[in-house]
Enzyme design. Structure first.
Site, PDB file in Angstrom:
ATOM      1  N   HIS A 169       2.098   1.970  -3.217  1.00  0.00           N
ATOM      2  CA  HIS A 169       1.150   2.909  -3.808  1.00  0.00           C
ATOM      3  C   HIS A 169       1.657   4.346  -3.783  1.00  0.00           C
ATOM      4  O   HIS A 169       0.869   5.280  -3.885  1.00  0.00           O
ATOM      5  CB  HIS A 169      -0.199   2.812  -3.089  1.00  0.00           C
ATOM      6  CG  HIS A 169      -0.900   1.499  -3.291  1.00  0.00           C
ATOM      7  ND1 HIS A 169      -2.154   1.226  -2.776  1.00  0.00           N
ATOM      8  CD2 HIS A 169      -0.519   0.363  -3.943  1.00  0.00           C
ATOM      9  CE1 HIS A 169      -2.504  -0.002  -3.099  1.00  0.00           C
ATOM     10  NE2 HIS A 169      -1.522  -0.545  -3.806  1.00  0.00           N
TER      11      HIS A 169
ATOM     12  N   ASP B 156       0.858  -1.191   0.000  1.00  0.00           N
ATOM     13  CA  ASP B 156       0.000   0.000   0.000  1.00  0.00           C
ATOM     14  C   ASP B 156       0.895   1.243   0.000  1.00  0.00           C
ATOM     15  O   ASP B 156       2.028   1.182  -0.463  1.00  0.00           O
ATOM     16  CB  ASP B 156      -0.953  -0.030   1.203  1.00  0.00           C
ATOM     17  CG  ASP B 156      -2.277   0.668   0.914  1.00  0.00           C
ATOM     18  OD1 ASP B 156      -2.243   1.851   0.527  1.00  0.00           O
ATOM     19  OD2 ASP B 156      -3.344   0.052   1.079  1.00  0.00           O
TER      20      ASP B 156
END
Length: 455
Positions: A236, A213
């Site tokens: 991310h 993430d």
């Protein structure tokens, strides 16, 4: 007479040396921790914490090298009598697996209400997350959380495989995070590297982060944040948000992200807000960014819906206002259709968005083809930007703008260290056995040698 004089000087030198090299630091094994990786050492750690927090051990607690300590959820609570608490993690901390978990599922290790906390070392914090990841919809613990810990320093450690986020900073003022390695598989859900919320004067630098993430997420209530020297990927990217969920009033301001690398990430520099929120994200700078095969190098998304099947493009009457955002000195490649993607709200458009010295090419072309950009409801200025955006006015001299948020990166660095500790590494180091060795050893040993040689 000369021999007696030499003996007196030698005795005095040894006496002084013993004074400066004596250690009062506490070792968790003194309180019953076994460090075999199987026995639950939680109670021993709590006993050791109670002792050091109450003023025993000169405010220093050691987790010795060469040992692995299995721990259930722990809460290290302040306030403490010692003005500064130093926790040296040289061994390995391992969480219980999901099947053997006991207690709170919000976090594994929590430090709260501690002034001047230093957590450092070359040890490993292993969240044993693989047993949790398949249960994505259920509660999963953050590995390491700091709440209301002002003048916090975290450095040197390796963090791996958290069940959820690896590190969470909440309601802390004056924070320095540096020289960390954070690793989790790209497929692991919600394993953010570092989350920051409701905190100010935070510096994060020189970390290598590869997770499933956000490498770093800056959430609501934050201000005066400096991030530099981050190697991010997979993951991310570095995100502002998400902000404004469920009508939340959000606030993020004075953020500088500088000299960072993104490698194979799904995003680079991202700002994400939910429709229907209120508040602001402003005075944000991303500068000196290198991109290598990044899916969304530059993105503002005011229609964020956390991976829903379709993007929510229905404008509501309110949105988190995004303004005074600068992207400068970007270079590299994009693997997505759009290298610059601004999707802003019709009700509350993005304003004062600046692009300067941006050159992003398509990763798959191999021929230096420019990756295009797109924009919706955005106003700003662009200079020397490839791709160019029709929605941004062209300018030959952005530096003449008094509102240019690049000045955020010029703000004085906040003082984030406890007043009793220097910015550099402490003047002691710990050996593999957990014994403290001061540099005074070297100085006084040299002194003794000189004295003996002289007399």
């Amino acid at each position: 007479m000369c021999s007696r004089k030499n003996t007196l000087i030698l005795s005095f030198s040894v006496f002084i040396l013993q004074i400066f090299t004596s250690s009062k630091a506490l070792d968790v094994t003194q309180y019953g921790a076994t460090g075999d990786g199987l026995t639950d050492d939680s109670q021993a750690f709590l006993k050791a914490w109670d002792a050091v927090c109450s003023g025993t051990g000169d405010g220093q607690l050691i987790v010795p090298a060469g040992m692995t300590f299995m721990l259930q959820p722990l809460k290290f609570q302040g306030s403490c009598k010692s003005t500064t608490i130093v926790v040296q993690i040289l061994g390995n901390l391992v969480a219980s697996s999901r099947g053997n978990w006991e207690g709170d599922k919000d976090e594994w290790i929590l430090f709260s209400d501690i002034e001047g906390l230093v957590v450092e070392g070359n040890g490993v914090i292993n969240g044993q997350g693989s047993s949790w990841w398949e249960h994505k919809g259920s509660s999963r613990p953050t590995a390491l959380k700091f709440k209301s810990c002002n003048n916090l320093r975290l450095s040197g450690l390796t963090h791996v495989d958290s069940a959820k986020a690896h590190i969470h900073i909440n309601d802390c003022n004056g924070v320095s995070i540096s020289n960390l390695r954070i690793n989790a598989p790209e497929s692991s859900p919600n394993t953010d590297g570092i989350d920051v919320a409701a905190s100010s004067s935070v510096i994060i630098h020189d970390c290598v982060i590869a997770t499933g993430d956000d490498c770093i997420a800056i959430n609501s209530g934050t201000s005066n944040i400096r991030i530099f020297g981050i190697d991010c990927g997979p993951g991310h990217g570095i995100s502002i948000g998400s902000l404004g969920k469920d009508g939340e009033t959000a606030s993020v301001e004075d953020v500088c992200v500088q000299n960072c690398n993104f490698r194979g990430t799904t995003n680079g520099a991202r700002i994400k807000t939910w429709p229907g929120g209120t508040g602001y994200a402003r005075r944000i700078t991303f500068n000196g960014i290198t991109l290598d095969n990044v899916e969304n190098p530059i993105i503002i998304d005011q229609h964020y819906n956390n991976g829903g099947s379709e993007k929510n493009t229905d404008d509501k009457s309110s949105a988190v206002e995004v303004s005074k955002v600068a992207y400068s000195n970007f270079v590299g490649t994009s693997r997505s259709e759009y290298s610059v993607d601004f999707r802003c709200s019709e009700a509350v458009p993005c304003t004062e968005i600046f692009l300067k010295d941006v050159k992003i090419e398509t990763a798959s072309s191999g021929s230096g083809q420019v990756a295009p950009g797109q924009c919706l409801n955005v106003r700003g200025v662009s200079t020397l930007a490839v791709p160019g955006l029709e929605c941004l006015a062209l300018s030959t001299d952005m530096l003449s703008s008094a509102e240019l948020p690049e000045q955020t990166c010029m703000l004085p660095q906040p003082s984030v260290q406890p007043s009793t500790r220097p910015m550099q590494d402490p003047f002691w180091v710990y050996g593999s056995g957990g014994k403290r060795l001061r540099v005074f050893n070297v100085a006084f040993t040299s002194f003794i040698v000189v004295v003996l040689y002289t007399f």
